[in-house]
Design an enzyme around this catalytic site. Structure first.
Site: not given
Ligand code: MTE
Length: 796
Positions: A65, A198-199
């Site tokens: 993350c 974000d990010n």
């Molecule tokens: N994809 C969707 N659809 N919704 C989400 O909230 N979170 C993202 C990503 N993909 C997210 C997502 C984020 S910020 C991260 S760090 C990773 O998924 C985490 O993946 P994991 O929960 O399988 O570790």
């Protein structure tokens, strides 16, 4: 780290921005991924299509993350993000098809198509989760981007994107969209809300508030985070791990193995991890182990994994593990251990923190502080990580913040570590009186007359004498800590309101260290007296968990073995026990008062009935104590100390309350949820006492649902066999439609009027429940009914 290179799914970190979409069999059957936009052959794929049309492949990929290690920045300055420790990183074997193959099939329009936009099936307040990749990267198989349906050989878990997700190796986890529904090939990047908001790695002059107020920063693609930066962390020594070193070195060659992880982005290999024990004056090369390389030795294929073939691939998409043996004597001389990873592009971790508004990509040197304590023969080292994960407090950053040290550029030798500085207190209450300037030496403090009790909280001295009579917990609980450091006990059981009162009793600041309580008590208790009851008011004693039994959806009984199987507990009716234990993940000590539910005459063990408060929207971390208890397994130990409390039921209507002897025959009881635990002891003592024929009890018991009613069989039996001496009225705030066993809703004045005795000289009300209920409902309702709440209400 102990699980090894591949992280089991249940340990893999989870980051979801909203609720996990529910995908049942029906939804699964109709789940499609629409690939559309600037393509020649727009196609809607089912999962089956993907599996049958393209080669199935597996890749080991580490997801990280962007907020990994973010908590370190949050300690310096609260940013626009929550607290990740150094464990927002995990590795799995992801199985699916190459995104490049799918793109090849749909044929993006040359010259026009520039971006590949992914959209997830989760519904978030500002639309679905979505983000994009440059087409040139997405179409390049070497980048390893997958549409994956399995993790470690099993279908994805719902949390990780079931039934299908994107995996983008070498980039921050936020790019790996879960619950994938759509892929759009476009001329512009994703317009999804979180793709912008974000990010982002914003310039450091921007404060979190300024960044929040100025959208242009977020829309500028320069600040978009894609590839990971180089990073590492130290796992061994662990936070609060200790090492005893003999001061007459019998074994000068004794070694300790430092260990940790490292990773970099964009497929770049970590080429070295260096370690310094002298704040960067000198560095040593560690040994780096790359488990990912083992997959390069030979290709593998089977039905589940498809092809796992890294034989011709140079990219590094996984974490590696470093280790370095150092002489224990070198650790004894060091103040801090620092690790620094360098990747094959010679990117290296910076010494100083790049403090930024989102606190993402924190990759400054990972530092473990070393605290030293000298005993007669040994030197004890305690290792302290910068932070502990999640919301728990701990770590050198919090501890040293009050010293004014610049945590973004810490120095551990100049000024020297200050071992007794206390961390900032959660909440805003000040415990001190700013006008008090007196310095009190440990000698003066300890020598104070114990009948005029002085005690210490967080290094400050308080005189409890004027509060002895008023103290709701009874004078004894203040007298018990006379001449001692009462910090843990005080903070563990006092609300913000109670804490606010403390400043009135502040008389000075302790000018030195007190002898530790353990040192005193260890000598006094060399040989435990087996015949004596277990509990001791001034000494923590360990008990071992022997059984956990589920009572309902959130409550459990925890049975602990005492020292000796014939031993009694020694707890008067109506009194409580302090329970303290270390949280397994963070090492933070949590402490709370509980009343056991085991019978008074039981021997050899003690039983607590505990409602585990799990995280919810209002209280994200759940109860700290619940979290700690929830992780206990049979064989684990906790510590107990007691008895404590201001009330004792001595039998047959005789009560000792705040040092006064009373006789009361008409007892009203109000309790809620697990507030039944102190009450049940008093009820047993009254209703199972055959010599007491005249004490009567009226009780109102409030819960959310019928299932939440604890100890119901026993309460019903009291009612049946109580010979008119006991009546109970239930009320539920969230009952099922079938509920006929009492009232609906919260306790109110008319319930108190109808189901409790009328006020009289013989009357006393015992109450146990949330503070809010006491202040907003119980006290006002009793007052309206004519009770003297100051003199006739006992709150446990
Ligand atoms: N994809 C969707 N659809 N919704 C989400 O909230 N979170 C993202 C990503 N993909 C997210 C997502 C984020 S910020 C991260 S760090 C990773 O998924 C985490 O993946 P994991 O929960 O399988 O570790």
């Amino acid at each position: 780290m102990s699980a090894g290179f591949v992280t089991p799914a249940h340990l893999h970190f989870v980051r979801n921005h909203g609720a996990v979409p529910r995908v049942d069999e029906g939804t699964l059957r109709t789940w499609t991924i629409r690939v559309h936009g600037l393509v020649q052959r727009g196609t809607t794929f089912t999962l089956h299509d993907l599996k049958s049309m393209f080669q199935t492949v597996t890749l080991p990929v580490t997801l990280v993350c962007a907020g990994n290690r973010r908590k370190e920045q949050n300690v310096v300055r609260k940013s626009l993000g929550f607290n990740w420790g150094a464990a927002g990183v995990s590795t799995a074997l992801w199985t699916g098809v190459y995104l490049a193959d799918v793109l090849d099939y749909v044929r993006p329009l040359k010259g026009q198509a520039k971006h590949v936009i992914f959209e997830g099936g989760d519904s978030l307040p500002n639309g679905p989760y979505g983000t994009s990749q440059r087409l040139s990267w997405a179409a390049n198989k070497e980048k390893g981007m997958l549409l994956a349906w399995a993790m470690n050989g099993l279908p994805l878990e719902p949390d990780h994107g079931f039934p299908i997700r994107v995996i983008i190796p070498g980039q921050i986890g936020g790019r790996s969209v879960k619950w994938l529904k759509s892929i759009e090939i476009s001329a512009q990047e994703s317009q999804h809300h979180l793709h912008f908001w974000d990010n982002k790695f914003l310039p450091r002059h921007l404060s979190p508030d300024a960044a929040r107020d100025e959208p242009s920063w977020w829309q500028d693609p320069k600040y978009l985070i894609t590839e990971l930066n180089v990073n590492s962390a130290i796992s061994h020594p662990a936070h609060l791990e200790t090492l005893e070193i003999s001061r007459e070195p019998k074994d000068p060659s004794r070694m300790y193995t430092l260990r940790g992880y490292a990773y970099s982005g964009g497929g770049r290999r970590v080429s070295r991890v260096e370690v310094s024990l002298d704040e960067g004056a000198t560095w040593q090369l560690s040994t780096v182990n790359y488990p990912e390389d083992q997959y390069r030795d030979m290709a593998y294929a089977d039905e589940v994994y498809g092809t796992l073939d890294l034989t011709e691939r140079d990219t590094s998409f996984c974490w590696c593990f470093w280790s370095l043996d150092v002489p224990v004597s070198a650790l004894a001389k060091a103040n801090v251990i620092e690790a620094c990873a360098v990747d094959e592009s010679m990117n290296m971790q910076p010494r100083d923190m790049y403090l930024n508004a989102t606190s993402m990509m924190n990759n400054c040197l990972f530092r473990v502080a070393i605290l030293k304590k000298e005993t007669e023969r040994n030197l004890q080292l305690t290792f302290e990580h910068p932070t502990v994960a999640g919301t728990a407090s701990g770590g050198w950053m919090e501890r040293l913040k009050p010293t004014g040290m610049d945590l973004t550029r810490p120095s551990f030798s100049d000024p020297p570590l200050v071992p007794n500085v206390v961390a900032p207190l959660e909440g805003s209450t000040s415990l001190t009186n700013p006008d008090v300037t007196r310095r009190i030496s440990p000698g003066e403090f300890v020598g104070q007359d114990k009948q005029h009790p002085w005690f210490v909280v967080r290094g400050e001295v308080y005189d409890g004498t004027p509060f002895l009579k008023e103290h709701p917990g009874g004078a004894d609980s203040i007298l018990l800590v006379a001449g001692e450091d009462a910090t843990d006990d005080f903070l563990a059981i006092h609300s913000e309101d109670a804490r606010a009162k403390l400043a009135k009793f502040h008389i000075g600041t302790l000018s030195g260290l007190l002898p530790t309580a353990e040192a005193v008590s260890d000598h006094a208790h060399d040989t435990p007296d087996r015949a004596a009851p277990f509990l001791e008011p001034k000494r923590w004693k360990s008990v071992k968990l022997v059984e956990v039994t589920r009572v309902n959806h959130d409550s459990f009984t925890y049975r602990f073995a005492l020292e000796d199987e014939d031993q009694t507990l020694g707890l008067p009716v109506g009194q409580h026990v302090f329970v303290r234990l270390k949280q397994k993940d963070s090492g933070t000590v949590v402490q709370r008062a509980y009343t056991p539910v085991s019978r008074r005459d039981s021997v050899g063990s003690i039983e607590f009935l505990i409602k585990l408060y799990m995280p919810n929207e209002k209280y994200l971390s759940g109860g700290k104590m619940s979290a700690a208890l929830g992780k206990l397994v049979v064989g684990d130990e906790v510590e107990l100390k007691g008895p404590l409390g201001s009330f004792i039921w001595e039998g047959d209507g005789h009560i000792l309350y705040r040092g006064m002897r009373l006789r009361r025959r008409e007892i009203g009881v109000i309790c809620a949820g697990s507030g039944i635990t102190p009450i049940i002891q008093v009820l047993r003592a009254i209703l199972r006492d055959s010599s007491d024929t005249s004490t009567r009890v009226w009780m109102i018991y409030a819960n959310r649902t019928e299932e939440d009613i604890l100890l119901r069989d026993e309460l019903d039996a009291f009612h049946r066999e109580g010979h008119q001496r006991f009546t109970i009225h239930h009320t539920l705030s969230n009952p099922s439609t079938e509920w006929k066993g009492g009232s609906l809703g919260r306790i109110n004045e008319s319930m108190v009027r109808e189901y409790l005795p009328s006020p009289s000289k013989e009357g006393l009300i015992l109450a146990c429940g949330p503070e809010e209920m006491m202040n907003l409902t119980v006290r006002p309702a009793l007052k309206m009914c004519g009770w003297d709440v100051e003199g006739q209400l006992v709150i446990f």
